[in-house]
Design a protein around this motif. Structure first.
Motif, PDB file in Angstrom:
ATOM      1  N   MET A  18      -1.658  -5.793   0.049  1.00 53.73           N
ATOM      2  CA  MET A  18      -0.558  -6.386  -1.062  1.00 53.73           C
ATOM      3  C   MET A  18      -0.076  -5.148  -1.916  1.00 53.73           C
ATOM      4  SD  MET A  18       0.505  -9.062  -2.468  1.00 53.73           S
ATOM      5  CE  MET A  18       1.894  -9.111  -3.580  1.00 53.73           C
ATOM      6  N   VAL A  19      -1.154  -4.174  -2.108  1.00 57.88           N
ATOM      7  CA  VAL A  19      -0.763  -2.983  -3.062  1.00 57.88           C
ATOM      8  C   VAL A  19       0.384  -2.258  -2.189  1.00 57.88           C
ATOM      9  CG1 VAL A  19      -1.559  -0.834  -3.825  1.00 57.88           C
ATOM     10  CG2 VAL A  19      -2.849  -2.888  -4.262  1.00 57.88           C
ATOM     11  N   GLU A  20       0.079  -2.020  -0.786  1.00 56.20           N
ATOM     12  CA  GLU A  20       1.035  -1.227  -0.010  1.00 56.20           C
ATOM     13  C   GLU A  20       2.285  -1.788   0.016  1.00 56.20           C
ATOM     14  OE1 GLU A  20       1.073   1.907   1.223  1.00 56.20           O
ATOM     15  OE2 GLU A  20      -0.685   1.749  -0.113  1.00 56.20           O
ATOM     16  N   ARG A  21       2.164  -3.099   0.185  1.00 58.94           N
ATOM     17  CA  ARG A  21       3.607  -4.023  -0.022  1.00 58.94           C
ATOM     18  C   ARG A  21       4.480  -3.968  -1.103  1.00 58.94           C
ATOM     19  NH1 ARG A  21       5.057  -9.380   2.299  1.00 58.94           N
ATOM     20  NH2 ARG A  21       6.793  -9.999   0.964  1.00 58.94           N
ATOM     21  N   VAL A  22       3.993  -3.878  -2.280  1.00 59.81           N
ATOM     22  CA  VAL A  22       4.434  -3.783  -3.481  1.00 59.81           C
ATOM     23  C   VAL A  22       5.006  -2.551  -3.683  1.00 59.81           C
ATOM     24  CG1 VAL A  22       4.294  -3.930  -5.940  1.00 59.81           C
ATOM     25  CG2 VAL A  22       3.262  -5.697  -4.668  1.00 59.81           C
ATOM     26  N   ARG A  23       4.183  -1.365  -3.326  1.00 60.22           N
ATOM     27  CA  ARG A  23       4.784  -0.052  -3.354  1.00 60.22           C
ATOM     28  C   ARG A  23       5.728   0.435  -2.444  1.00 60.22           C
ATOM     29  NH1 ARG A  23      -1.338   2.609  -3.741  1.00 60.22           N
ATOM     30  NH2 ARG A  23      -1.650   2.604  -5.843  1.00 60.22           N
ATOM     31  N   SER A  24       5.639  -0.408  -1.284  1.00 64.11           N
ATOM     32  CA  SER A  24       6.722  -0.119  -0.119  1.00 64.11           C
ATOM     33  C   SER A  24       7.849  -0.595  -0.501  1.00 64.11           C
ATOM     34  CB  SER A  24       6.322  -0.657   1.179  1.00 64.11           C
ATOM     35  OG  SER A  24       6.290  -2.304   0.986  1.00 64.11           O
ATOM     36  N   GLU A  45      -0.898   0.835 -10.074  1.00 68.80           N
ATOM     37  CA  GLU A  45      -1.905   1.469 -10.525  1.00 68.80           C
ATOM     38  C   GLU A  45      -3.278   1.000 -10.210  1.00 68.80           C
ATOM     39  OE1 GLU A  45      -1.546   4.701 -11.560  1.00 68.80           O
ATOM     40  OE2 GLU A  45       0.663   4.409 -11.395  1.00 68.80           O
ATOM     41  N   GLU A  46      -4.238   1.402  -9.805  1.00 73.34           N
ATOM     42  CA  GLU A  46      -5.488   0.735  -9.696  1.00 73.34           C
ATOM     43  C   GLU A  46      -6.237   0.891 -10.957  1.00 73.34           C
ATOM     44  OE1 GLU A  46      -8.460   1.907  -6.794  1.00 73.34           O
ATOM     45  OE2 GLU A  46      -9.493   0.227  -7.294  1.00 73.34           O
TER      46      GLU A  46
END
Ligand SMILES: [Fe+2]
Length: 298
Positions: free
Chosen positions: A78-84, A90-91
């Motif tokens: 999910m984090v990668e998806r949002v960043r992409s 941020e963690e």
């Protein structure tokens, strides 16, 4: 469908924590489960340690969505998806994870509204020996894997907001509305679901500001608990903005009470659950009811 499962928790900024605590505990039947060092207070509705957090704030607004991912692997995806999609994520540090009562948490800013979106996995839960029990809510809340409930919000940039929740957060469309609203004006909306089974986690509407939150929804397991909550609200002078009714879409039997922050709390029973939804456009928001109550002298 993988991805966001549910709204696991919400953080509310409230100007009157004492009134809100009474609203949640004495009227809706939630229970205080955590008192944080910064003065904020956590509430439980099921086996999760906290589902709602009240934080003293003059804004009287929903501040944080806590989106649940079932596994750490799905969380990192999910984090990668949002960043992409071009959004900074941020963690959260150990202190934030501890405050939220989760294993890991990441956050990003909503591009249109003031909300912070947190993504997490591994919520802290009580053992069955400490299962949620309440003399006010005999059947308990309908939460668990379905999460806390749903939220309805307005955005001044409706297409961009819908695109963000759908394309970036990955929520699916479970339906639309093009219907007369409570005041008779035409109202359009998009209903968005996650993987956890609720018909929608968000209802997004075009609309003005300054405050986007229109209502939050919590659900009981038993019909009687809706009626009893209604009676407690009336007995305590809480304004009932819409009386009992059944929605199209999620088929929820519910009423709407005014919260101490000026937006509404939908209190429901019997909401539809499933994995696949037929995203039609509903021409009515409610099959019946959800009208402003008419008071008649006793
Ligand atoms: Fe609702």
């Amino acid at each position: 469908m993988v991805g966001i499962s549910s709204i696991g928790y919400m953080v509310l900024g409230v100007s009157d924590p004492a009134r809100w605590t009474s609203f949640l505990c004495d009227l809706l039947g939630m229970q205080v489960s955590r008192r944080h060092a910064d003065g904020s207070v956590g509430f439980r509705v099921d086996d999760c340690e906290q589902r709602l957090v009240l934080r003293q704030s003059p804004d009287d607004e929903l501040q944080v969505f806590g989106w649940e991912l079932t596994t750490e692997y799905e969380l990192l995806e999910m984090v990668e998806r949002v960043r992409s999609k071009g959004h900074a994520v941020e963690e959260g540090d150990a202190a934030l994870a501890a405050a939220r009562g989760v294993h890991r948490v990441f956050s990003c800013q909503d591009p249109c509204l003031h909300y912070v979106h947190e993504f997490y996995c591994g919520a802290r839960c009580f053992a069955p020996t400490r299962a949620f029990q309440s003399p006010l809510v005999r059947g308990g809340f309908k939460a668990g894997a379905l999460g806390l409930g749903h939220a309805a919000l307005t955005s001044p940039d409706y297409p961009r907001s819908v695109r963000f929740y759908q394309d970036v957060l990955g929520l699916g469309v479970s339906g639309y509305a093009d219907a007369p609203g409570p005041e008779g004006r035409r109202m359009v909306a998009t209903f968005l679901h996650g993987a956890g089974g609720r018909h929608h986690l968000l209802a997004v509407l075009p609309g003005g500001q300054p405050k986007p939150t229109r209502h939050l929804m919590v659900e009981y397991q038993q019909l009687d608990d809706v009626g009893l909550a209604y009676e407690r609200c009336v007995a305590n002078g809480v304004s009932i903005e819409r009386s009992f009714g059944v929605h199209e879409g999620d088929e929820m039997f519910s009423f709407y009470a005014m919260t101490p922050s000026g937006y509404l709390m939908e209190v429901g029973y019997g909401g539809a659950t499933g994995e696949k939804w037929n995203p039609v456009t509903h021409l009515e928001l409610s099959r019946w009811g959800h009208k402003k109550p008419v008071m008649v002298a006793a």
